[in-house]
Write an enzyme that holds these catalytic residues in place. Structure first.
Site, mmCIF file in Angstrom:
data_model
loop_
_atom_site.group_PDB
_atom_site.id
_atom_site.type_symbol
_atom_site.label_atom_id
_atom_site.label_comp_id
_atom_site.label_asym_id
_atom_site.label_seq_id
_atom_site.Cartn_x
_atom_site.Cartn_y
_atom_site.Cartn_z
ATOM 1 N N GLY A 14 0.726 -1.266 0.120
ATOM 2 C CA GLY A 14 -0.030 -0.138 -0.032
ATOM 3 C C GLY A 14 0.876 1.379 0.027
ATOM 4 N N MET A 92 -3.934 -6.854 -7.233
ATOM 5 C CA MET A 92 -3.340 -7.883 -7.892
ATOM 6 C C MET A 92 -4.455 -8.725 -8.465
ATOM 7 S SD MET A 92 -0.358 -6.737 -8.228
ATOM 8 C CE MET A 92 0.388 -8.154 -9.131
ATOM 9 N N LEU A 95 -9.580 -7.937 -13.633
ATOM 10 C CA LEU A 95 -10.757 -7.714 -13.759
ATOM 11 C C LEU A 95 -11.648 -7.989 -14.876
ATOM 12 C CD1 LEU A 95 -10.564 -4.080 -11.795
ATOM 13 C CD2 LEU A 95 -11.317 -6.437 -10.811
ATOM 14 N N HIS A 111 0.504 1.725 -13.302
ATOM 15 C CA HIS A 111 1.492 0.677 -14.068
ATOM 16 C C HIS A 111 3.029 0.931 -14.140
ATOM 17 C CE1 HIS A 111 2.436 -3.115 -16.164
ATOM 18 N NE2 HIS A 111 3.093 -2.141 -17.052
ATOM 19 N N GLU A 145 -8.989 -4.836 -21.779
ATOM 20 C CA GLU A 145 -7.371 -5.525 -22.027
ATOM 21 C C GLU A 145 -6.594 -4.977 -20.900
ATOM 22 O OE1 GLU A 145 -3.901 -4.963 -25.147
ATOM 23 O OE2 GLU A 145 -5.830 -4.289 -25.637
ATOM 24 N N VAL A 146 -5.795 -5.921 -20.298
ATOM 25 C CA VAL A 146 -4.959 -5.712 -19.274
ATOM 26 C C VAL A 146 -3.919 -4.378 -19.706
ATOM 27 C CG1 VAL A 146 -3.093 -6.447 -17.742
ATOM 28 C CG2 VAL A 146 -5.170 -7.961 -18.236
ATOM 29 N N GLU A 176 5.775 6.866 -9.061
ATOM 30 C CA GLU A 176 4.359 6.363 -8.721
ATOM 31 C C GLU A 176 3.624 7.269 -7.714
ATOM 32 O OE1 GLU A 176 3.701 2.278 -8.757
ATOM 33 O OE2 GLU A 176 5.773 1.661 -9.507
#
Length: 237
Positions: A14, A92, A95, A111, A145-146, A176
């Site tokens: 997290g 992780m 979906l 990502h 699509e991933v 990030e």
């Protein structure tokens, strides 16, 4: 103006959740975390939510007979908390298209690569193996699509000759922690719109260029017109 209600889905430590917690703690924050959900009870991100006094829960995917039933529980719980934007922050689980379409343009992911390059796992090792000079991270709206969808924010970092997957990952992770809160702020401010499959953002784009390796004095040409930070927006609502 009412703050945008954000739901955060996690599976692990997290750290990106913590970046969102810190961002929402600002007095002038445009968003608030309405709910943190993990699919793992032992995820340290759950502890971060507890310490931050945030509403949180665990929905263990192993307790459901199907992915559809698990995702229905996710959606119902998010909606009961009034969530308007869902952030995947190290969640992780892949979906389904049904879940993604239900939350279309209200579901974002971070990502660890400069998409569309290096989708999937082991992004840092693959970037080093490919010999690219820049790596980075991407915040994007999620599509079935991933690791695909309209890009909101990207940050680029140099790849060094002595990098390992671990050292590069640490350098990207710092960005990030800047990019995900930035994307949420832009959305909360109504500055992001999706046109076709591209984001249009009401923000100033940086000038100049990033070059790796940096040219020496003998290679330098005319000075570039302007310069900007590594974190950039690509997109407006």
């Amino acid at each position: 103006m009412a703050r945008l209600k954000v739901g955060v889905l996690i599976s692990g430590s997290g750290t990106n959740l913590q970046a969102l917690i810190d961002n929402c703690a600002r007095a002038d924050a445009e968003s608030e975390i309405a709910l943190v959900l993990s699919n793992r009870a032992d995820a340290y991100g759950v502890t971060r939510a507890e310490r931050g006094g945030l509403p949180h829960g665990v929905i263990d995917h192993r307790g459901y007979d199907s992915r559809a039933a698990f995702e229905q529980a996710l959606s119902e719980t998010l909606e009961s908390s009034g969530v308007e934007l869902v952030c995947l922050a190290g969640f992780m689980r892949v979906l389904t298209a049904e879940f993604v379409e239900h939350w279309r343009d209200r579901l974002i992911n971070i990502h660890p690569s400069l998409l569309p390059a290096f989708k999937g796992l082991n992004t840092h090792a693959r970037a080093i193996e490919a010999g690219v000079r820049f790596a980075g991270c991407t915040v994007h709206f999620v599509r079935p699509e991933v690791d695909n969808g309209p890009i909101i924010v990207q940050a680029a970092v140099p790849v060094l000759d002595d990098d390992t997957a671990g050292t590069l990952a640490a350098r990207v992770l710092r960005e990030e922690h800047r990019c995900l809160p930035l994307a949420v702020r832009l959305i909360a401010q109504g500055r992001v719109s999706v046109v076709g499959e591209r984001c249009v953002i009401d923000a100033v784009a940086p000038g100049g260029a990033l070059i790796n390796p940096t040219p020496g004095p003998q290679e330098k040409g005319p000075e570039p017109c302007g310069s900007g930070p590594l974190v950039t927006g690509v997109g407006r609502r």
